[in-house]
Design a protein around this motif. Sequence first.
Motif, mmCIF file in Angstrom:
data_model
loop_
_atom_site.group_PDB
_atom_site.id
_atom_site.type_symbol
_atom_site.label_atom_id
_atom_site.label_comp_id
_atom_site.label_asym_id
_atom_site.label_seq_id
_atom_site.Cartn_x
_atom_site.Cartn_y
_atom_site.Cartn_z
ATOM 1 N N LYS A 152 63.876 -32.031 -40.136
ATOM 2 C CA LYS A 152 63.703 -32.026 -38.683
ATOM 3 C C LYS A 152 64.526 -30.893 -38.080
ATOM 4 N N PRO A 153 64.073 -29.667 -38.274
ATOM 5 C CA PRO A 153 64.839 -28.523 -37.795
ATOM 6 C C PRO A 153 64.491 -28.153 -36.364
ATOM 7 N N THR A 154 65.284 -27.245 -35.810
ATOM 8 C CA THR A 154 64.904 -26.519 -34.613
ATOM 9 C C THR A 154 64.798 -25.065 -35.046
ATOM 10 N N VAL A 155 63.596 -24.561 -35.143
ATOM 11 C CA VAL A 155 63.388 -23.252 -35.750
ATOM 12 C C VAL A 155 62.116 -22.628 -35.186
ATOM 13 N N GLU A 156 62.102 -21.317 -35.095
ATOM 14 C CA GLU A 156 60.908 -20.601 -34.657
ATOM 15 C C GLU A 156 60.091 -20.228 -35.882
ATOM 16 N N VAL A 157 58.801 -20.578 -35.881
ATOM 17 C CA VAL A 157 57.938 -20.341 -37.039
ATOM 18 C C VAL A 157 56.681 -19.600 -36.593
ATOM 19 N N PRO A 158 56.026 -18.887 -37.520
ATOM 20 C CA PRO A 158 54.742 -18.263 -37.182
ATOM 21 C C PRO A 158 53.727 -19.342 -36.811
ATOM 22 N N ALA A 159 53.014 -19.129 -35.741
ATOM 23 C CA ALA A 159 52.071 -20.136 -35.261
ATOM 24 C C ALA A 159 50.783 -20.117 -36.071
ATOM 25 N N ALA A 160 50.194 -21.281 -36.201
ATOM 26 C CA ALA A 160 48.864 -21.440 -36.781
ATOM 27 C C ALA A 160 47.946 -21.984 -35.694
ATOM 28 N N VAL A 161 46.646 -21.907 -35.929
ATOM 29 C CA VAL A 161 45.725 -22.408 -34.912
ATOM 30 C C VAL A 161 45.913 -23.909 -34.722
ATOM 31 N N GLY A 162 46.338 -24.612 -35.763
ATOM 32 C CA GLY A 162 46.616 -26.037 -35.620
ATOM 33 C C GLY A 162 47.713 -26.317 -34.620
ATOM 34 N N HIS A 163 48.719 -25.438 -34.576
ATOM 35 C CA HIS A 163 49.793 -25.600 -33.582
ATOM 36 C C HIS A 163 49.239 -25.453 -32.170
ATOM 37 N N ILE A 164 48.384 -24.442 -31.980
ATOM 38 C CA ILE A 164 47.795 -24.235 -30.654
ATOM 39 C C ILE A 164 46.956 -25.438 -30.256
ATOM 40 N N LEU A 165 46.175 -25.954 -31.185
ATOM 41 C CA LEU A 165 45.359 -27.139 -30.896
ATOM 42 C C LEU A 165 46.239 -28.322 -30.524
ATOM 43 N N GLU A 166 47.329 -28.511 -31.266
ATOM 44 C CA GLU A 166 48.215 -29.635 -30.950
ATOM 45 C C GLU A 166 48.800 -29.494 -29.554
ATOM 46 N N LEU A 167 49.224 -28.283 -29.201
ATOM 47 C CA LEU A 167 49.780 -28.055 -27.872
ATOM 48 C C LEU A 167 48.749 -28.343 -26.785
ATOM 49 N N ARG A 168 47.540 -27.835 -26.955
ATOM 50 C CA ARG A 168 46.520 -28.016 -25.925
ATOM 51 C C ARG A 168 46.049 -29.467 -25.848
ATOM 52 N N LEU A 169 45.967 -30.145 -26.975
ATOM 53 C CA LEU A 169 45.596 -31.558 -26.960
ATOM 54 C C LEU A 169 46.675 -32.397 -26.284
ATOM 55 N N THR A 170 47.935 -32.057 -26.548
ATOM 56 C CA THR A 170 49.040 -32.775 -25.909
ATOM 57 C C THR A 170 49.012 -32.560 -24.398
ATOM 58 N N GLU A 171 48.802 -31.308 -23.972
ATOM 59 C CA GLU A 171 48.733 -31.008 -22.541
ATOM 60 C C GLU A 171 47.603 -31.770 -21.860
ATOM 61 N N ALA A 172 46.542 -32.033 -22.613
ATOM 62 C CA ALA A 172 45.394 -32.758 -22.056
ATOM 63 C C ALA A 172 45.560 -34.266 -22.150
ATOM 64 N N GLY A 173 46.699 -34.716 -22.665
ATOM 65 C CA GLY A 173 46.950 -36.149 -22.751
ATOM 66 C C GLY A 173 46.256 -36.843 -23.907
ATOM 67 N N ARG A 174 45.840 -36.085 -24.927
ATOM 68 C CA ARG A 174 45.192 -36.681 -26.091
ATOM 69 C C ARG A 174 46.236 -37.033 -27.145
#
Length: 312
Positions: free
Chosen positions: A175-197
């Motif tokens: 359970k780190p706090t670290v900056e990592v290269p983004a994948a499309v799955g990360h973007i999907l998770e962010l957008r789904l979270t923002e949409a309340g899914r």
Amino acid sequence: MLERISGSLLDPHALYASDSELFHDPANRGLDMVMGFTGFADAGHVVKQITTELLETLESELVAVFDADQLIDYRSRRPHVSFVEDHLQDYQAPGLSLYRLVDGLGKPFLLLAGFEPDLQWERFARAVLHIVEQLEVNLVTWIHSIPMPVPHTRPVGVTVHGNRPELIEGISVWKPTVEVPAAVGHILELRLTEAGRKVAGYVIHVPHYLAEAEYPPAAVAGFEYLGAAMSLMLPADRLREAGREVGRQIAEQIEASEEVQNVVSRLESRYDEKAEGTVRRSLLADENDQLPNADDLGAAVEAYLASKEAGQ
């Protein structure tokens, strides 16, 4: 019959064609969805193994197909084609599709699988979000894998993230706090979270010295975490058997090299030192850190869900 959804080229709906009958079938509303994209990390070929096993083993129907020409950079990730003596055949066109699958107990769910888009991530995310909302998807899970300095002789680790505390708390081993290269799955998770899914992502930890080859035990662990999250009985038996054979091969190689033995021993010591005194909630490992069989897993899933319902 797949029909192109009308719209401009900037319209995210124009990225895919859907089967209108399946897409509008009320029986396909409210299902859970698994997402797996190849091309990002995929240590141990975990995503490839999981998606291939699902599509080859379970009953499936094609719900939607994404337009590869709009999403992939062919020159950086060239598809393969066979040259046979004097002609070409078997062009392996890249695919990214949504399927309706049925698990071993007859429970339907959705699978979005294929290549990770090289282009138009935000537009692709809008298209996936539209599908999730139109199909009223209950829970979205996605899986990928990364190489980690861990030994193959210890239980496969996982890091869980998302917005579902009941699927995260007490599970993650890193359970780190670290900056990592983004994948499309990360973007999907962010957008789904923002949409309340509801969304949860699973990062499977693969021993770094096995990351380039297929490592079935990591895929089995991925199956079991996904199955536990969505109450699905997923087809891991063939991968378990393959994992036993891979385990025998690894043992032979280690036995033949004192240098490799020392590397694994150091990783074991480090792993045990960090794990000492750490209590993790898991549906997967017993008191001896052994992975259960399908019956044990099913019983554990039922017991866990019952305990969650009782606590509500």
